[in-house]
Design a protein around this motif. Structure first.
Motif, PDB file in Angstrom:
ATOM      1  N   THR A  29      92.178 104.574  96.593  1.00  0.00           N
ATOM      2  CA  THR A  29      91.335 105.413  95.752  1.00  0.00           C
ATOM      3  C   THR A  29      89.899 104.901  95.796  1.00  0.00           C
ATOM      4  N   PRO A  30      88.891 105.769  95.866  1.00  0.00           N
ATOM      5  CA  PRO A  30      87.506 105.304  95.791  1.00  0.00           C
ATOM      6  C   PRO A  30      87.292 104.440  94.552  1.00  0.00           C
ATOM      7  N   ALA A  31      86.500 103.400  94.706  1.00  0.00           N
ATOM      8  CA  ALA A  31      86.344 102.412  93.641  1.00  0.00           C
ATOM      9  C   ALA A  31      85.891 103.037  92.332  1.00  0.00           C
ATOM     10  N   ASP A  32      84.934 103.968  92.385  1.00  0.00           N
ATOM     11  CA  ASP A  32      84.435 104.550  91.135  1.00  0.00           C
ATOM     12  C   ASP A  32      85.525 105.339  90.416  1.00  0.00           C
ATOM     13  N   VAL A  33      86.337 106.061  91.186  1.00  0.00           N
ATOM     14  CA  VAL A  33      87.421 106.849  90.576  1.00  0.00           C
ATOM     15  C   VAL A  33      88.456 105.919  89.940  1.00  0.00           C
TER      16      VAL A  33
ATOM     17  N   ILE B 203      67.439 100.729  91.568  1.00  0.00           N
ATOM     18  CA  ILE B 203      68.416 101.720  92.009  1.00  0.00           C
ATOM     19  C   ILE B 203      69.825 101.183  91.809  1.00  0.00           C
ATOM     20  N   LEU B 204      70.666 101.948  91.107  1.00  0.00           N
ATOM     21  CA  LEU B 204      72.072 101.577  90.938  1.00  0.00           C
ATOM     22  C   LEU B 204      72.878 102.038  92.144  1.00  0.00           C
ATOM     23  N   GLY B 205      73.932 101.291  92.458  1.00  0.00           N
ATOM     24  CA  GLY B 205      74.849 101.715  93.503  1.00  0.00           C
ATOM     25  C   GLY B 205      75.689 102.894  93.048  1.00  0.00           C
ATOM     26  N   ARG B 206      76.397 103.503  94.014  1.00  0.00           N
ATOM     27  CA  ARG B 206      77.202 104.685  93.706  1.00  0.00           C
ATOM     28  C   ARG B 206      78.300 104.387  92.689  1.00  0.00           C
ATOM     29  N   THR B 207      79.025 103.295  92.901  1.00  0.00           N
ATOM     30  CA  THR B 207      80.104 102.957  91.982  1.00  0.00           C
ATOM     31  C   THR B 207      79.570 102.680  90.585  1.00  0.00           C
TER      32      THR B 207
ATOM     33  N   VAL C 130      80.565 104.779  87.178  1.00  0.00           N
ATOM     34  CA  VAL C 130      81.181 104.086  86.039  1.00  0.00           C
ATOM     35  C   VAL C 130      80.290 104.222  84.810  1.00  0.00           C
ATOM     36  N   PHE C 131      78.984 104.102  84.991  1.00  0.00           N
ATOM     37  CA  PHE C 131      78.041 104.263  83.875  1.00  0.00           C
ATOM     38  C   PHE C 131      78.186 105.648  83.240  1.00  0.00           C
ATOM     39  N   MET C 132      78.321 106.675  84.064  1.00  0.00           N
ATOM     40  CA  MET C 132      78.364 108.039  83.552  1.00  0.00           C
ATOM     41  C   MET C 132      79.706 108.409  82.923  1.00  0.00           C
ATOM     42  N   HIS C 133      80.811 107.812  83.431  1.00  0.00           N
ATOM     43  CA  HIS C 133      82.120 108.349  83.068  1.00  0.00           C
ATOM     44  C   HIS C 133      83.103 107.361  82.429  1.00  0.00           C
ATOM     45  N   ALA C 134      82.797 106.081  82.412  1.00  0.00           N
ATOM     46  CA  ALA C 134      83.758 105.113  81.843  1.00  0.00           C
ATOM     47  C   ALA C 134      84.023 105.406  80.373  1.00  0.00           C
TER      48      ALA C 134
END
Length: 300
Positions: A241-245, A270-274, A278-282
């Protein structure tokens, strides 16, 4: 301002929002756990435009200062209530209030230079909330110390500490997660994404995802901190699974997520994708750590 080693403390940004009050409550527990003072900082931002065109800008300035004082008092009441019932050293947490004029971003960024941790509340669902998200993301990316984000609706679960393990290039992230789990007596769930593809394996089945080599590699990365913190129980997970998911899914039952801010050499600010996802959805508090910033850990 005092240098980083002069006064150890946790800074909380206070703006009158529900998220800020939750941040103050959560940060008070962390301050009690690590035995450091708590600094509640409220910034009121004088508008240059109003100074130029508004004949009564002095009244507006006074009103902003009064609002800031009210926000601080409310946050301090919340913090004192939490401190009084803290399981470690109840009532002994030093709580400081500070009100400053200026822009929130610049003032909080400066405050982070001398802090162990900057704690921010997240706001959602309005234009001011969207503005706050942009400011918060920029602070996460640029602050000199680790940054915690606490959502308004989170509920403490008593669950594990979850961390994303990308490679040996992020030892600060793992060390921070281990140290927190050690302090809290929590299980540490260490998640390593083997593939960044569109797979969507469920958390309950991810122990079997990936190869034996990937699991061996994860164990190798965990070894140094397992030796430093032998009391921490680790649940190592490799997943396609992608790390952010995966991290967002695990956040639903976690006490805390600890994640890196970005690639080893990201453009500053600049923040990384993960980290962004995580910032937006955790669904629980998140601490963003490194890379190449000053990451300190409260002493016993």
């Amino acid at each position: 301002m005092s240098g980083p080693s002069d006064h150890r403390h946790i800074v909380v940004g206070i703006d009158g929002s529900r998220g800020a009050l939750n941040a103050a409550a959560w940060a008070t527990e962390i301050a009690a756990l690590h035995r450091v003072p708590l600094r509640l900082l409220c910034v009121h931002d004088p508008s240059e435009h109003e100074r130029e065109v508004e004949p009564h800008h002095g009244e507006h300035e006074r009103q902003r200062a009064q609002d800031a004082h009210r926000h601080l008092t409310e946050a301090a009441d919340v913090a004192r209530h939490v401190a009084a019932s803290a399981p470690t050293r109840p009532g002994n947490t030093e709580i400081r209030m500070e009100m400053r004029a200026g822009t929130s971003f610049t003032t909080l960024l400066e405050a982070a230079d001398a802090a162990d941790l900057l704690v921010l509340g997240a706001r959602n669902g309005s234009s001011s909330g969207s503005e706050s998200l942009v400011t918060t993301a920029a602070l996460i990316a640029r602050a000199a110390c680790p940054v915690a984000v606490v959502r308004a609706g989170f509920r403490r679960t008593g669950g594990p500490v979850v961390t994303g393990v990308r490679s040996e290039c992020e030892p600060d992230v793992l060390h921070y997660a281990f140290r927190y789990a050690h302090r809290r007596g929590s299980l540490l769930r260490a998640v390593h994404c083997v593939l960044a593809g569109p797979g969507s394996s469920e958390p309950g089945t991810e122990h079997a995802a990936g190869s034996n080599e990937a699991r061996d590699l994860l164990d190798t990365w965990l070894e140094p901190d397992e030796a430093r913190f032998p009391d921490v129980v680790v649940d190592p997970i490799t997943t396609e699974t992608p790390a952010d998911v995966a991290l967002v899914r695990y956040s639903s039952s976690a006490e805390l997520v600890v994640v890196g801010r970005g690639a080893p050499h990201p453009p500053r600010g600049i923040l990384g994708r993960t980290a962004t996802s995580v910032f937006m959805h955790a669904m629980c508090p998140v601490i963003f750590v490194g890379p190449h910033r000053r990451d300190r850990y409260p002493r016993a």
